[in-house]
Design an enzyme around this catalytic site. Structure first.
Site, PDB file in Angstrom:
ATOM      1  N   GLY A 104       4.871   1.480   4.560  1.00 38.66           N
ATOM      2  CA  GLY A 104       6.333   1.823   4.235  1.00 38.66           C
ATOM      3  C   GLY A 104       7.277   1.078   3.546  1.00 38.66           C
ATOM      4  O   GLY A 104       7.936   1.265   2.641  1.00 38.66           O
TER       5      GLY A 104
ATOM      6  N   ASN B 287       1.049  -1.137   0.004  1.00 36.17           N
ATOM      7  CA  ASN B 287       0.051   0.118  -0.113  1.00 36.17           C
ATOM      8  C   ASN B 287       0.851   1.290  -0.181  1.00 36.17           C
ATOM      9  O   ASN B 287       1.390   1.479   1.012  1.00 36.17           O
ATOM     10  CB  ASN B 287      -0.980  -0.172   1.204  1.00 36.17           C
ATOM     11  CG  ASN B 287      -1.819   1.347   1.539  1.00 36.17           C
ATOM     12  OD1 ASN B 287      -1.630   2.179   0.438  1.00 36.17           O
ATOM     13  ND2 ASN B 287      -2.180   1.339   2.559  1.00 36.17           N
TER      14      ASN B 287
ATOM     15  N   GLU C  80      -5.229  -4.626  10.811  1.00 39.22           N
ATOM     16  CA  GLU C  80      -3.935  -3.839  10.949  1.00 39.22           C
ATOM     17  C   GLU C  80      -4.460  -3.018  12.108  1.00 39.22           C
ATOM     18  O   GLU C  80      -5.218  -1.928  12.393  1.00 39.22           O
ATOM     19  CB  GLU C  80      -4.338  -2.666   9.773  1.00 39.22           C
ATOM     20  CG  GLU C  80      -4.044  -3.524   8.408  1.00 39.22           C
ATOM     21  CD  GLU C  80      -3.281  -2.409   7.443  1.00 39.22           C
ATOM     22  OE1 GLU C  80      -2.212  -2.592   6.963  1.00 39.22           O
ATOM     23  OE2 GLU C  80      -4.186  -1.441   7.058  1.00 39.22           O
TER      24      GLU C  80
ATOM     25  N   GLU D  80      -6.607   4.750   8.070  1.00 39.76           N
ATOM     26  CA  GLU D  80      -6.456   6.324   7.577  1.00 39.76           C
ATOM     27  C   GLU D  80      -7.828   6.877   7.135  1.00 39.76           C
ATOM     28  O   GLU D  80      -7.794   8.018   7.378  1.00 39.76           O
ATOM     29  CB  GLU D  80      -5.179   6.256   6.802  1.00 39.76           C
ATOM     30  CG  GLU D  80      -3.773   6.157   7.652  1.00 39.76           C
ATOM     31  CD  GLU D  80      -2.639   5.656   6.712  1.00 39.76           C
ATOM     32  OE1 GLU D  80      -2.765   5.620   5.592  1.00 39.76           O
ATOM     33  OE2 GLU D  80      -1.995   5.151   7.543  1.00 39.76           O
TER      34      GLU D  80
ATOM     35  N   SER E 161       3.655  -2.113  10.159  1.00 43.27           N
ATOM     36  CA  SER E 161       5.092  -2.171  10.488  1.00 43.27           C
ATOM     37  C   SER E 161       5.508  -3.541  10.228  1.00 43.27           C
ATOM     38  O   SER E 161       6.542  -4.051  10.896  1.00 43.27           O
ATOM     39  CB  SER E 161       5.475  -1.750  12.064  1.00 43.27           C
ATOM     40  OG  SER E 161       4.968  -0.308  12.297  1.00 43.27           O
TER      41      SER E 161
ATOM     42  N   HIS F 289      -9.362   1.332   5.125  1.00 47.05           N
ATOM     43  CA  HIS F 289      -8.180   1.501   5.570  1.00 47.05           C
ATOM     44  C   HIS F 289      -8.213   2.544   6.914  1.00 47.05           C
ATOM     45  O   HIS F 289      -9.226   3.603   6.632  1.00 47.05           O
ATOM     46  CB  HIS F 289      -7.054   2.128   4.765  1.00 47.05           C
ATOM     47  CG  HIS F 289      -5.631   2.110   5.130  1.00 47.05           C
ATOM     48  ND1 HIS F 289      -5.242   3.073   6.290  1.00 47.05           N
ATOM     49  CD2 HIS F 289      -4.549   1.305   5.213  1.00 47.05           C
ATOM     50  CE1 HIS F 289      -4.060   2.612   6.845  1.00 47.05           C
ATOM     51  NE2 HIS F 289      -3.698   1.697   6.148  1.00 47.05           N
TER      52      HIS F 289
ATOM     53  N   GLY G  25       2.657   2.213  10.538  1.00 49.19           N
ATOM     54  CA  GLY G  25       3.598   3.486  10.370  1.00 49.19           C
ATOM     55  C   GLY G  25       4.393   3.880  11.583  1.00 49.19           C
ATOM     56  O   GLY G  25       5.013   4.935  11.486  1.00 49.19           O
TER      57      GLY G  25
ATOM     58  N   LYS H  10       0.214   4.347  -0.187  1.00 49.02           N
ATOM     59  CA  LYS H  10      -0.546   5.440   0.290  1.00 49.02           C
ATOM     60  C   LYS H  10      -0.333   6.554  -0.779  1.00 49.02           C
ATOM     61  O   LYS H  10      -0.455   6.536  -1.874  1.00 49.02           O
ATOM     62  CB  LYS H  10      -0.128   5.560   1.734  1.00 49.02           C
ATOM     63  CG  LYS H  10      -0.133   4.345   2.603  1.00 49.02           C
ATOM     64  CD  LYS H  10       0.165   4.511   4.036  1.00 49.02           C
ATOM     65  CE  LYS H  10       0.006   3.192   4.894  1.00 49.02           C
ATOM     66  NZ  LYS H  10       0.067   3.296   6.448  1.00 49.02           N
TER      67      LYS H  10
HETATM   68  P1  PGA Z   1       2.895   0.339   7.471  1.00 52.64           P
HETATM   69  O1  PGA Z   1       1.572   0.662   6.840  1.00 52.64           O
HETATM   70  O2  PGA Z   1       3.311  -0.891   7.029  1.00 52.64           O
HETATM   71  O3  PGA Z   1       3.656   1.556   7.071  1.00 52.64           O
HETATM   72  O4  PGA Z   1       2.937   0.270   8.985  1.00 52.64           O
HETATM   73  C1  PGA Z   1       0.635  -0.548   6.761  1.00 52.64           C
HETATM   74  C2  PGA Z   1      -0.661  -0.152   6.092  1.00 52.64           C
HETATM   75  O5  PGA Z   1      -1.063   1.068   6.867  1.00 52.64           O
HETATM   76  O6  PGA Z   1      -1.359  -0.703   5.444  1.00 52.64           O
END
Ligand code: PGA
Length: 249
Positions: A231, A11, A164, A96, A209, A94, A170, A13
């Protein structure tokens, strides 16, 4: 006992550029070297068509879609539009978006229904906040999100669930394997209760993460059928070790 292929989905983002699509060739090569693993990348909408053209066959997806097929919804993109642009999957719900766009379970459900109807593999995200975990409500919160945002299974498109935990996204803080085992088992139980045998075939991804150095232990946890990676999906250097960990799991 169902054998579920691992799925490693990136992803991006709101990151990436045409230039960064160069990462896709090494990711595609790693995917070819891991025939037992499904690999996908979800870049921003603006890069989807180019990523499809330059992605070496990796499925490319969107990070959201509207629940209506078309209409006066400025700034939105429908599932059918994603499909036409060459996308084969989409992420909905998601955290976010649930936080920034105040998306409710009902809206996520409608998006997931639209995405499946358009023939897109659909990854529905759920996960508790840090406060909910500290209050001992993680399992209940995930169960409620699952009940509220997972559609009925229909058609041929695949439904995937991503767990998640919001506090792990993140932040560099990964959930412990015991935490992940507990929640994934609860999700599996709810899916089997609701869908019977088909619930045993639905893949459940962990996200938050995930990196090359923790992927193997996460993939060894029961009911972890892959990862949704933020990330660490932005470069082949960081993403390929996660694909390799899935291949060896
Ligand atoms: P992250 O994000 O691997 O940067 O923690 C995961 C996600 O939001 O799908």
């Amino acid at each position: 006992m169902h054998v579920r292929r691992k799925l490693v989905a990136g992803n991006w983002k709101m990151n990436g550029s045409l230039h960064q699509l160069a990462e896709l060739s090494a990711i595609a090569a790693a995917a070819r070297g891991a025939p037992g693993v499904d690999v996908a990348i979800c870049p921003p909408f603006t890069l989807i068509a180019s990523a499809v053209a330059r992605g070496g066959g990796i499925p490319i997806g969107g990070q959201d879609c509207h629940h209506q097929p078309s209409g006066a919804f400025t700034g939105n993109v429908s599932a059918a539009m994603l499909k036409e642009s060459g996308a084969r999957l989409v992420i909905v719900g998601h955290s976010e978006r649930r936080a920034e766009q105040q998306e409710s379970d009902a809206q996520v459900l409608a998006k997931a229904e639209a995405a499946l109807a358009a023939g897109l593999q659909t990854i529905v995200c759920i996960g508790e906040s840090e406060a909910e975990r500290e209050a001992g409500q993680a399992v209940d919160r995930c169960a409620a999100q699952l009940a509220g945002s997972i559609p009925e299974l229909s058609g041929d498109a695949e439904l995937v669930v991503a767990y998640e935990p919001v506090w792990a996204i993140g932040t560099g803080r990964t959930a412990t394997c015991d935490d992940v085992r507990e929640i994934h088992a609860a999700i599996r139980g709810a899916l089997v209760d609701r869908f019977g045998d088909a619930g045993g075939r639905i893949r459940i991804l962990y996200g938050g993460s995930v990196r090359g150095d923790n992927a193997a232990e996460l993939f060894a946890v029961d009911n972890v059928d892959g990862a949704l990676v933020g990330g660490a999906s932005l470069t082949a250097e960081q993403f390929v070790p996660i694909i390799e960990a899935a291949a060896h799991s």
